[in-house]
Write a protein that holds these residues in place. Structure first.
Motif, PDB file in Angstrom:
ATOM      1  N   ARG A  45       0.838  -1.203   0.000  1.00 34.13           N
ATOM      2  CA  ARG A  45       0.000   0.000   0.000  1.00 34.13           C
ATOM      3  C   ARG A  45       0.874   1.255   0.000  1.00 34.13           C
ATOM      4  O   ARG A  45       1.881   1.328   0.701  1.00 34.13           O
ATOM      5  CB  ARG A  45      -0.890  -0.006   1.251  1.00 34.13           C
ATOM      6  CG  ARG A  45      -1.850   1.156   1.366  1.00 34.13           C
ATOM      7  CD  ARG A  45      -2.718   1.031   2.620  1.00 34.13           C
ATOM      8  NE  ARG A  45      -3.320  -0.282   2.739  1.00 34.13           N
ATOM      9  CZ  ARG A  45      -4.473  -0.628   2.150  1.00 34.13           C
ATOM     10  NH1 ARG A  45      -5.124   0.235   1.412  1.00 34.13           N
ATOM     11  NH2 ARG A  45      -4.945  -1.844   2.299  1.00 34.13           N
ATOM     12  N   PHE A  46       0.460   2.231  -0.787  1.00 35.46           N
ATOM     13  CA  PHE A  46       1.099   3.543  -0.822  1.00 35.46           C
ATOM     14  C   PHE A  46       0.083   4.627  -0.541  1.00 35.46           C
ATOM     15  O   PHE A  46      -1.119   4.454  -0.776  1.00 35.46           O
ATOM     16  CB  PHE A  46       1.699   3.830  -2.208  1.00 35.46           C
ATOM     17  CG  PHE A  46       3.061   3.252  -2.442  1.00 35.46           C
ATOM     18  CD1 PHE A  46       4.200   3.992  -2.169  1.00 35.46           C
ATOM     19  CD2 PHE A  46       3.217   1.977  -2.974  1.00 35.46           C
ATOM     20  CE1 PHE A  46       5.464   3.474  -2.408  1.00 35.46           C
ATOM     21  CE2 PHE A  46       4.482   1.460  -3.210  1.00 35.46           C
ATOM     22  CZ  PHE A  46       5.603   2.206  -2.923  1.00 35.46           C
ATOM     23  N   TRP A  47       0.574   5.755  -0.077  1.00 37.88           N
ATOM     24  CA  TRP A  47      -0.210   6.970   0.062  1.00 37.88           C
ATOM     25  C   TRP A  47       0.439   8.060  -0.762  1.00 37.88           C
ATOM     26  O   TRP A  47       1.653   8.271  -0.670  1.00 37.88           O
ATOM     27  CB  TRP A  47      -0.278   7.412   1.526  1.00 37.88           C
ATOM     28  CG  TRP A  47      -1.102   6.504   2.379  1.00 37.88           C
ATOM     29  CD1 TRP A  47      -2.422   6.635   2.694  1.00 37.88           C
ATOM     30  CD2 TRP A  47      -0.657   5.322   3.060  1.00 37.88           C
ATOM     31  NE1 TRP A  47      -2.833   5.599   3.509  1.00 37.88           N
ATOM     32  CE2 TRP A  47      -1.758   4.781   3.748  1.00 37.88           C
ATOM     33  CE3 TRP A  47       0.576   4.663   3.127  1.00 37.88           C
ATOM     34  CZ2 TRP A  47      -1.672   3.621   4.509  1.00 37.88           C
ATOM     35  CZ3 TRP A  47       0.673   3.490   3.874  1.00 37.88           C
ATOM     36  CH2 TRP A  47      -0.433   2.987   4.551  1.00 37.88           C
ATOM     37  N   SER A  48      -0.356   8.749  -1.579  1.00 40.22           N
ATOM     38  CA  SER A  48       0.118   9.910  -2.322  1.00 40.22           C
ATOM     39  C   SER A  48      -0.165  11.150  -1.474  1.00 40.22           C
ATOM     40  O   SER A  48      -1.222  11.252  -0.858  1.00 40.22           O
ATOM     41  CB  SER A  48      -0.640  10.049  -3.648  1.00 40.22           C
ATOM     42  OG  SER A  48      -0.366   8.959  -4.493  1.00 40.22           O
ATOM     43  N   MET A  49       0.798  12.096  -1.473  1.00 39.50           N
ATOM     44  CA  MET A  49       0.641  13.309  -0.673  1.00 39.50           C
ATOM     45  C   MET A  49       1.090  14.513  -1.506  1.00 39.50           C
ATOM     46  O   MET A  49       2.075  14.451  -2.229  1.00 39.50           O
ATOM     47  CB  MET A  49       1.458  13.226   0.609  1.00 39.50           C
ATOM     48  CG  MET A  49       1.118  12.053   1.494  1.00 39.50           C
ATOM     49  SD  MET A  49       1.947  12.095   3.127  1.00 39.50           S
ATOM     50  CE  MET A  49       0.895  13.294   3.998  1.00 39.50           C
ATOM     51  N   LEU A  50       0.355  15.606  -1.382  1.00 44.84           N
ATOM     52  CA  LEU A  50       0.646  16.812  -2.147  1.00 44.84           C
ATOM     53  C   LEU A  50       0.678  17.999  -1.201  1.00 44.84           C
ATOM     54  O   LEU A  50      -0.125  18.097  -0.264  1.00 44.84           O
ATOM     55  CB  LEU A  50      -0.439  17.019  -3.201  1.00 44.84           C
ATOM     56  CG  LEU A  50      -0.173  18.043  -4.292  1.00 44.84           C
ATOM     57  CD1 LEU A  50       0.979  17.595  -5.196  1.00 44.84           C
ATOM     58  CD2 LEU A  50      -1.432  18.276  -5.126  1.00 44.84           C
ATOM     59  N   ARG A  51       1.603  18.900  -1.463  1.00 39.78           N
ATOM     60  CA  ARG A  51       1.720  20.144  -0.682  1.00 39.78           C
ATOM     61  C   ARG A  51       1.549  21.318  -1.640  1.00 39.78           C
ATOM     62  O   ARG A  51       2.231  21.383  -2.655  1.00 39.78           O
ATOM     63  CB  ARG A  51       3.097  20.227  -0.017  1.00 39.78           C
ATOM     64  CG  ARG A  51       3.294  21.425   0.869  1.00 39.78           C
ATOM     65  CD  ARG A  51       4.746  21.473   1.356  1.00 39.78           C
ATOM     66  NE  ARG A  51       4.953  22.460   2.400  1.00 39.78           N
ATOM     67  CZ  ARG A  51       5.218  23.730   2.175  1.00 39.78           C
ATOM     68  NH1 ARG A  51       5.278  24.206   0.943  1.00 39.78           N
ATOM     69  NH2 ARG A  51       5.429  24.556   3.192  1.00 39.78           N
TER      70      ARG A  51
END
Length: 197
Positions: free
Chosen positions: A188-194
């Motif tokens: 499992r991965f999580w994508s994160m954006l700032r």
């Protein structure tokens, strides 16, 4: 530690940074998936991170804390994907780094590519802190230095397979934009954006 204590990493830093990142990612779920045998992982991770260190010199920037405890490797806008020609040039090094784990590494890489956001952004490709130095804020300093130097003008993106990293990155302004599984696995991965700024 102030951000000015973070510097651009040069070619002389290649071996120590690769060794430090290998220690930092020794129990990372993605690396455990790619290199399921712990002894093989220990042998191959420094090779892999040395290759990534080389590639990210041309693709973006490499930052390192003054004592070498933490590093971030960034890819600039339009530099996220590795073209086929560049991949072919790196094939001998990749085979040396990955060994019989090539197919699992390709599955992870293809899944990561499929979840990249659209538009211009800075990609926090690798962020790691030596386990012996964790808990001192050095990783956060290294990430902030990258955001200050370049990514602050554009969105910044990352993915992580380590759930405990979500709180760390949230504290640096990143928000989860997706959760996904590498096809044919339970990884499992999580994508994160700032946002910029």
């Amino acid at each position: 530690m102030p951000e000015r204590a973070v510097r651009l990493a040069g070619n002389a830093d290649r071996v120590p940074v690769a060794a430090m990142l290998a220690r930092a990612f020794a129990d990372d779920p993605a690396m455990e998936f790619i290199f399921p045998d712990p002894a093989d992982r220990t042998k191959r991770l420094p090779r892999l991170f040395a290759l990534l260190f080389d590639h990210d010199a041309a693709a973006g920037m490499r930052l390192l804390t003054a004592g070498g405890e933490a590093a971030t490797l960034w890819r600039g806008p339009g530099q996220v994907h590795t073209g086929r020609l560049a991949m072919l040039r790196r094939l001998p090094g990749l085979l040396h780094a990955l060994g019989t784990n090539v197919s699992r590494a390709l599955r992870v890489g293809e899944a990561i590519d499929a979840h990249m956001p659209a538009g211009a952004f800075w990609y926090l490709h690798i962020a790691g802190c030596d386990p012996a130095a964790q808990g001192r804020g050095l990783g956060a300093v290294a990430v902030r230095a990258g955001l200050t130097r370049a990514a602050g003008r554009l969105p910044a993106y990352l993915e992580t397979a380590t759930e405990r990293n979500l709180v760390f990155y949230a504290g640096l302004g990143f928000a989860v934009t997706g959760e996904w599984i590498v096809p044919g696995s339970s990884l499992r991965f999580w994508s994160m954006l700032r946002p910029p700024g």
